[in-house]
Design a protein around this motif. Sequence first.
Motif, PDB file in Angstrom:
ATOM      1  N   ALA A  61       0.763  -1.195   0.048  1.00 53.07           N
ATOM      2  CA  ALA A  61      -0.009  -0.023   0.023  1.00 53.07           C
ATOM      3  C   ALA A  61       0.815   1.217   0.030  1.00 53.07           C
ATOM      4  O   ALA A  61       2.164   1.143   0.450  1.00 53.07           O
ATOM      5  CB  ALA A  61      -1.012  -0.071   1.261  1.00 53.07           C
ATOM      6  N   THR A  62       0.283   2.413  -0.315  1.00 53.60           N
ATOM      7  CA  THR A  62       0.851   3.680  -0.270  1.00 53.60           C
ATOM      8  C   THR A  62       0.363   4.497   0.796  1.00 53.60           C
ATOM      9  O   THR A  62      -0.443   4.027   1.572  1.00 53.60           O
ATOM     10  CB  THR A  62       0.964   4.396  -1.617  1.00 53.60           C
ATOM     11  OG1 THR A  62      -0.335   4.483  -1.885  1.00 53.60           O
ATOM     12  CG2 THR A  62       1.726   3.589  -2.520  1.00 53.60           C
ATOM     13  N   GLY A  63       0.635   5.801   0.814  1.00 57.04           N
ATOM     14  CA  GLY A  63       0.125   6.662   1.958  1.00 57.04           C
ATOM     15  C   GLY A  63       0.833   6.636   3.221  1.00 57.04           C
ATOM     16  O   GLY A  63       1.831   6.107   3.141  1.00 57.04           O
ATOM     17  N   SER A  64       0.479   7.256   4.177  1.00 53.64           N
ATOM     18  CA  SER A  64       1.352   7.418   5.336  1.00 53.64           C
ATOM     19  C   SER A  64       1.366   6.197   6.113  1.00 53.64           C
ATOM     20  O   SER A  64       2.520   6.052   7.058  1.00 53.64           O
ATOM     21  CB  SER A  64       0.658   8.713   6.206  1.00 53.64           C
ATOM     22  OG  SER A  64      -0.736   8.183   6.585  1.00 53.64           O
ATOM     23  N   SER A  65       0.382   5.550   6.132  1.00 52.49           N
ATOM     24  CA  SER A  65       0.478   4.173   7.074  1.00 52.49           C
ATOM     25  C   SER A  65       1.451   3.379   6.974  1.00 52.49           C
ATOM     26  O   SER A  65       2.042   2.873   7.927  1.00 52.49           O
ATOM     27  CB  SER A  65      -1.018   3.702   7.041  1.00 52.49           C
ATOM     28  OG  SER A  65      -2.004   4.234   7.094  1.00 52.49           O
ATOM     29  N   LEU A  94      -1.409  -1.858  -4.420  1.00 49.76           N
ATOM     30  CA  LEU A  94      -2.942  -2.113  -4.608  1.00 49.76           C
ATOM     31  C   LEU A  94      -3.461  -0.944  -5.650  1.00 49.76           C
ATOM     32  O   LEU A  94      -4.657  -1.433  -6.176  1.00 49.76           O
ATOM     33  CB  LEU A  94      -3.267  -1.265  -3.211  1.00 49.76           C
ATOM     34  CG  LEU A  94      -3.314  -2.030  -1.942  1.00 49.76           C
ATOM     35  CD1 LEU A  94      -3.862  -1.181  -0.701  1.00 49.76           C
ATOM     36  CD2 LEU A  94      -4.636  -3.288  -1.925  1.00 49.76           C
ATOM     37  N   ASP A  95      -2.828   0.092  -5.848  1.00 52.19           N
ATOM     38  CA  ASP A  95      -3.738   0.979  -6.605  1.00 52.19           C
ATOM     39  C   ASP A  95      -2.701   2.125  -7.141  1.00 52.19           C
ATOM     40  O   ASP A  95      -1.444   2.412  -6.687  1.00 52.19           O
ATOM     41  CB  ASP A  95      -4.863   1.901  -5.845  1.00 52.19           C
ATOM     42  CG  ASP A  95      -4.369   2.063  -4.462  1.00 52.19           C
ATOM     43  OD1 ASP A  95      -3.171   2.338  -4.260  1.00 52.19           O
ATOM     44  OD2 ASP A  95      -5.194   2.337  -3.770  1.00 52.19           O
ATOM     45  N   TYR A 142       1.850   6.919  -7.410  1.00 56.86           N
ATOM     46  CA  TYR A 142       2.162   5.893  -6.236  1.00 56.86           C
ATOM     47  C   TYR A 142       3.601   5.147  -6.845  1.00 56.86           C
ATOM     48  O   TYR A 142       4.150   4.472  -5.930  1.00 56.86           O
ATOM     49  CB  TYR A 142       1.063   5.042  -6.175  1.00 56.86           C
ATOM     50  CG  TYR A 142      -0.144   5.617  -5.252  1.00 56.86           C
ATOM     51  CD1 TYR A 142       0.164   6.637  -4.476  1.00 56.86           C
ATOM     52  CD2 TYR A 142      -1.347   5.035  -5.096  1.00 56.86           C
ATOM     53  CE1 TYR A 142      -0.709   7.314  -3.573  1.00 56.86           C
ATOM     54  CE2 TYR A 142      -2.391   5.376  -4.298  1.00 56.86           C
ATOM     55  CZ  TYR A 142      -1.991   6.618  -3.511  1.00 56.86           C
ATOM     56  OH  TYR A 142      -3.092   7.062  -2.678  1.00 56.86           O
ATOM     57  N   GLY A 165      -3.751   0.284   4.310  1.00 59.05           N
ATOM     58  CA  GLY A 165      -4.168   1.466   5.479  1.00 59.05           C
ATOM     59  C   GLY A 165      -5.780   1.411   5.189  1.00 59.05           C
ATOM     60  O   GLY A 165      -6.166   0.745   4.632  1.00 59.05           O
ATOM     61  N   ILE A 166      -6.201   2.269   5.900  1.00 55.63           N
ATOM     62  CA  ILE A 166      -7.807   2.472   5.709  1.00 55.63           C
ATOM     63  C   ILE A 166      -7.847   4.191   5.563  1.00 55.63           C
ATOM     64  O   ILE A 166      -7.358   4.909   6.207  1.00 55.63           O
ATOM     65  CB  ILE A 166      -8.527   2.057   7.184  1.00 55.63           C
ATOM     66  CG1 ILE A 166      -9.987   2.279   6.964  1.00 55.63           C
ATOM     67  CG2 ILE A 166      -8.011   2.650   8.302  1.00 55.63           C
ATOM     68  CD1 ILE A 166     -10.856   1.483   8.188  1.00 55.63           C
ATOM     69  N   GLY A 167      -8.801   4.272   4.806  1.00 56.95           N
ATOM     70  CA  GLY A 167      -9.296   5.744   4.517  1.00 56.95           C
ATOM     71  C   GLY A 167     -10.285   6.155   5.418  1.00 56.95           C
ATOM     72  O   GLY A 167     -10.990   5.336   5.984  1.00 56.95           O
ATOM     73  N   HIS A 201     -12.256   3.124   3.037  1.00 62.62           N
ATOM     74  CA  HIS A 201     -11.801   2.299   1.945  1.00 62.62           C
ATOM     75  C   HIS A 201     -10.649   1.585   2.172  1.00 62.62           C
ATOM     76  O   HIS A 201      -9.901   2.083   3.087  1.00 62.62           O
ATOM     77  CB  HIS A 201     -11.471   3.302   0.660  1.00 62.62           C
ATOM     78  CG  HIS A 201     -10.327   4.441   0.775  1.00 62.62           C
ATOM     79  ND1 HIS A 201     -10.221   5.467   0.481  1.00 62.62           N
ATOM     80  CD2 HIS A 201      -9.215   4.318   1.526  1.00 62.62           C
ATOM     81  CE1 HIS A 201      -9.416   6.166   0.379  1.00 62.62           C
ATOM     82  NE2 HIS A 201      -8.586   5.371   1.197  1.00 62.62           N
ATOM     83  N   ILE A 202     -10.290   0.296   1.779  1.00 60.72           N
ATOM     84  CA  ILE A 202      -9.286  -0.446   1.431  1.00 60.72           C
ATOM     85  C   ILE A 202      -8.836  -0.377   0.171  1.00 60.72           C
ATOM     86  O   ILE A 202      -9.709  -0.640  -0.987  1.00 60.72           O
ATOM     87  CB  ILE A 202      -9.337  -1.664   2.011  1.00 60.72           C
ATOM     88  CG1 ILE A 202     -10.569  -2.362   1.566  1.00 60.72           C
ATOM     89  CG2 ILE A 202      -9.155  -1.451   3.640  1.00 60.72           C
ATOM     90  CD1 ILE A 202     -10.691  -3.780   2.318  1.00 60.72           C
ATOM     91  N   GLY A 203      -7.531  -0.090  -0.253  1.00 60.23           N
ATOM     92  CA  GLY A 203      -7.058   0.038  -1.799  1.00 60.23           C
ATOM     93  C   GLY A 203      -7.961   1.347  -2.005  1.00 60.23           C
ATOM     94  O   GLY A 203      -8.241   2.298  -1.038  1.00 60.23           O
ATOM     95  N   PHE A 204      -8.552   1.443  -3.405  1.00 56.17           N
ATOM     96  CA  PHE A 204      -9.569   2.489  -3.496  1.00 56.17           C
ATOM     97  C   PHE A 204     -10.800   1.884  -3.736  1.00 56.17           C
ATOM     98  O   PHE A 204     -11.533   2.330  -4.402  1.00 56.17           O
ATOM     99  CB  PHE A 204      -9.112   3.368  -4.599  1.00 56.17           C
ATOM    100  CG  PHE A 204      -7.830   4.513  -4.288  1.00 56.17           C
ATOM    101  CD1 PHE A 204      -8.149   5.135  -3.220  1.00 56.17           C
ATOM    102  CD2 PHE A 204      -6.727   4.750  -5.211  1.00 56.17           C
ATOM    103  CE1 PHE A 204      -7.247   6.390  -2.917  1.00 56.17           C
ATOM    104  CE2 PHE A 204      -5.935   5.479  -4.842  1.00 56.17           C
ATOM    105  CZ  PHE A 204      -6.046   6.434  -3.534  1.00 56.17           C
ATOM    106  N   LYS A 242      -7.971   8.452  12.592  1.00 56.42           N
ATOM    107  CA  LYS A 242      -8.601   7.309  12.235  1.00 56.42           C
ATOM    108  C   LYS A 242      -9.326   6.342  13.141  1.00 56.42           C
ATOM    109  O   LYS A 242      -9.974   5.308  12.939  1.00 56.42           O
ATOM    110  CB  LYS A 242      -7.382   6.232  11.936  1.00 56.42           C
ATOM    111  CG  LYS A 242      -6.487   6.598  10.999  1.00 56.42           C
ATOM    112  CD  LYS A 242      -6.998   6.784   9.443  1.00 56.42           C
ATOM    113  CE  LYS A 242      -6.237   7.131   8.325  1.00 56.42           C
ATOM    114  NZ  LYS A 242      -5.149   6.435   7.764  1.00 56.42           N
TER     115      LYS A 242
HETATM  116  C1  F6R Z   1      -3.032   3.457  -0.697  1.00 57.53           C
HETATM  117  C2  F6R Z   1      -4.428   2.896  -0.498  1.00 57.53           C
HETATM  118  C3  F6R Z   1      -5.447   3.706   0.438  1.00 57.53           C
HETATM  119  C4  F6R Z   1      -4.749   4.039   1.813  1.00 57.53           C
HETATM  120  C5  F6R Z   1      -5.619   4.801   2.480  1.00 57.53           C
HETATM  121  C6  F6R Z   1      -4.912   5.479   4.049  1.00 57.53           C
HETATM  122  O1  F6R Z   1      -2.140   2.605  -1.566  1.00 57.53           O
HETATM  123  O2  F6R Z   1      -4.750   2.049  -1.227  1.00 57.53           O
HETATM  124  O3  F6R Z   1      -6.302   2.846   0.715  1.00 57.53           O
HETATM  125  O4  F6R Z   1      -4.152   3.119   2.482  1.00 57.53           O
HETATM  126  O5  F6R Z   1      -6.196   5.757   1.957  1.00 57.53           O
HETATM  127  O6  F6R Z   1      -3.971   6.343   3.625  1.00 57.53           O
HETATM  128  P1  F6R Z   1      -3.245   6.929   4.834  1.00 57.53           P
HETATM  129  O7  F6R Z   1      -2.156   5.813   5.183  1.00 57.53           O
HETATM  130  O8  F6R Z   1      -2.115   7.917   3.958  1.00 57.53           O
HETATM  131  O9  F6R Z   1      -3.889   7.475   5.742  1.00 57.53           O
END
Ligand code: F6R
Length: 632
Positions: free
Chosen positions: A51-55, A82-83, A96, A150-152, A156-159, A220
């Motif tokens: 995954a990407t993002g801060s997590s 993931l995306d 990404y 990570g979780i948005g 969401h997981i992934g997008f 979160k």
């Molecule tokens: C990233 C992804 C998203 C992030 C989620 C959390 O590849 O698929 O689901 O995991 O948006 O983002 P952060 O970790 O930046 O809070």
Amino acid sequence: MHLKYEYKHFEKIPVKIWKDAAEGSEHVARSIALAIRQKQQDGEKIVLGLATGSSPIKVYEALVRMHREEGLSFKNVITFNLDEYYPLAKSVPQSYWRFMHDYLFDHIDIPKENIHIPDGAVPMEGMADYCASYEKQIDMAGGIDIQLLGIGRTGHIGFNEPGAWEHSMTRMVRLDHLTRRDAIKDFMQEDAVPYRAITMGVGSIFKARTVYLMAWGEHKATVLRDAVEGPISTSLPASFLQNHPNVRVMIDQSASEMLTRVRTPWLAGSCNWTEDLICKAVVWLSQQSNKPILKLTDEDYNEHGLSELIMEEANSYELNIRIFNRLQHTISGWPGGKPHADDSNRPERAEPAQKRVIIFSPHPDDDVISMGATFMRLVDQGHHVHVAYQTSGNIAVHDYDALRYAEFMAEYGKTQGADTSHYDEVIAFLNSKNPAEPDSEAVRKIKGLIRRGEARGGARYCGLEDDHIHFLDMPFYETGKTRKKPLGAADIQIIQDLLETIQPHQVYAAGDLADPHGTHRVCLDAIFEAFRNLKDRPWMENCWLWLYRGAWHEWAIDEIEMAVPFSPPQLRKKRQAIFMHQSQKDRPPFPGDDNREFWQRAEDRNRETARLYRALGLAEYEAMEAFVRWKI
Ligand code: F6R
């Protein structure tokens, strides 16, 4: 943890709460390393879903470190991301693809052909085939062994945004409005955030043999609680994970705040009743039953799952008075201590009557937004107050503001017959700049100076002399991008030098323990580190650290150790100080998910704290600023 047993009844996925993101991420990285080595021993490949993002950032940092220092090889690793945003070229800094190379792939020995990241440049006509082949490649590689998620904020997981189907596979999706808003921090402005993405589906994620879902920070906490304790629903795709046979949720304490076992542990089992937990329970009960504390009865306690507490305490009458007094003692109009008064029940010491104080402000406006009224009170009550702006805040200034100042300088220079070619260059740069493009050095400087002038205006308005206003411009912040450098020795030294020079009795800092990569948290870490380094200095014995909340929410009522009340005219004065920050008015470049202006957010928050105190049966004030004392 206060709990002796039985919270699992609420949590439908195993959850592990770590002290902080660093500790949790280290554990995840160790588990991955172990699995990689195990497969190496067996002469097999391992497939990681990334995954990407801060997590996951700290997991990648740990893996890179293990590669460098412990010889962990990635030669047998195959990865699938993931995306990816769509449409977006790999080369764009926000892709990404770039993220993964910056944080991981460029620093390890993974064969390039083993890396798979959805391609944001695939032509639309070929999209369905492309997605099907991505899915097939995962299957051909043997399926994912370990999937990181990570979780948005949308769940969401992934997008896979709300509405995603449980059996969905890799496909193109539209991004949720909230997700796009969260992405503004990377793309600099909303229009530049893509509307679509390619993502592995919920069904693709489900095929992974082991899944780690990570969430760090209190922003979160709610969505995490819903995913783990709530019903399985397409409106919260992460909740589908409840059906996966091998998921582990890794969170820090801040992200755990809304879980039943943390928020209301008495509902989840038998508790070890510390005084802090008792206070939390009494405040909760008062709010639940809509009654002031002194009116709570034994029946109220029994009916709300607190009979165990009443059994330990014998009766509610004494308990109510004890907690009422505890809360009452947190209220003080003397944030620097009341001189010559009995201070045994006050949050601050009476002596010395005039204290040396440093207010640290991560960005140039956090001081007045979060503690403007206390700031003015400290000055008015004769303390030697200094304010230290930790970062330049230059990234949060609109281009049009920088242009206005550059034009002003050029026009004024011309009236004086000066050489204005430098300003003309800046003006040309700004006129041709694409908003997502990083600023030139000169523009960054101008933007920083705009914020400097505003901060000076705010601090002067609070009553400070110029020689008590310090601009620290911590280097970690100066990347010109939203992605910052890690905290370095130079940053900590700057904080240490100021502390050594002033030798304060009181320090105020933005206590945002959430958001491990946010500027506030990094600024706080620098202060913690400086305190640790200076702990043996004699003056440190008398130095108290008070934390205000800079971002997100206010402290919970039961956590507050000092509540500084203020009147309607004082609230108006605080608003004026915030108005000094003109570049942040109306709509700053990174507004977050809240449409209110900063002064409105500050007033709503301070009024709400006063309302909560009042509802508990304490005195009624217009507004209150809240602080927690940090004991190192
Ligand atoms: C990233 C992804 C998203 C992030 C989620 C959390 O590849 O698929 O689901 O995991 O948006 O983002 P952060 O970790 O930046 O809070």
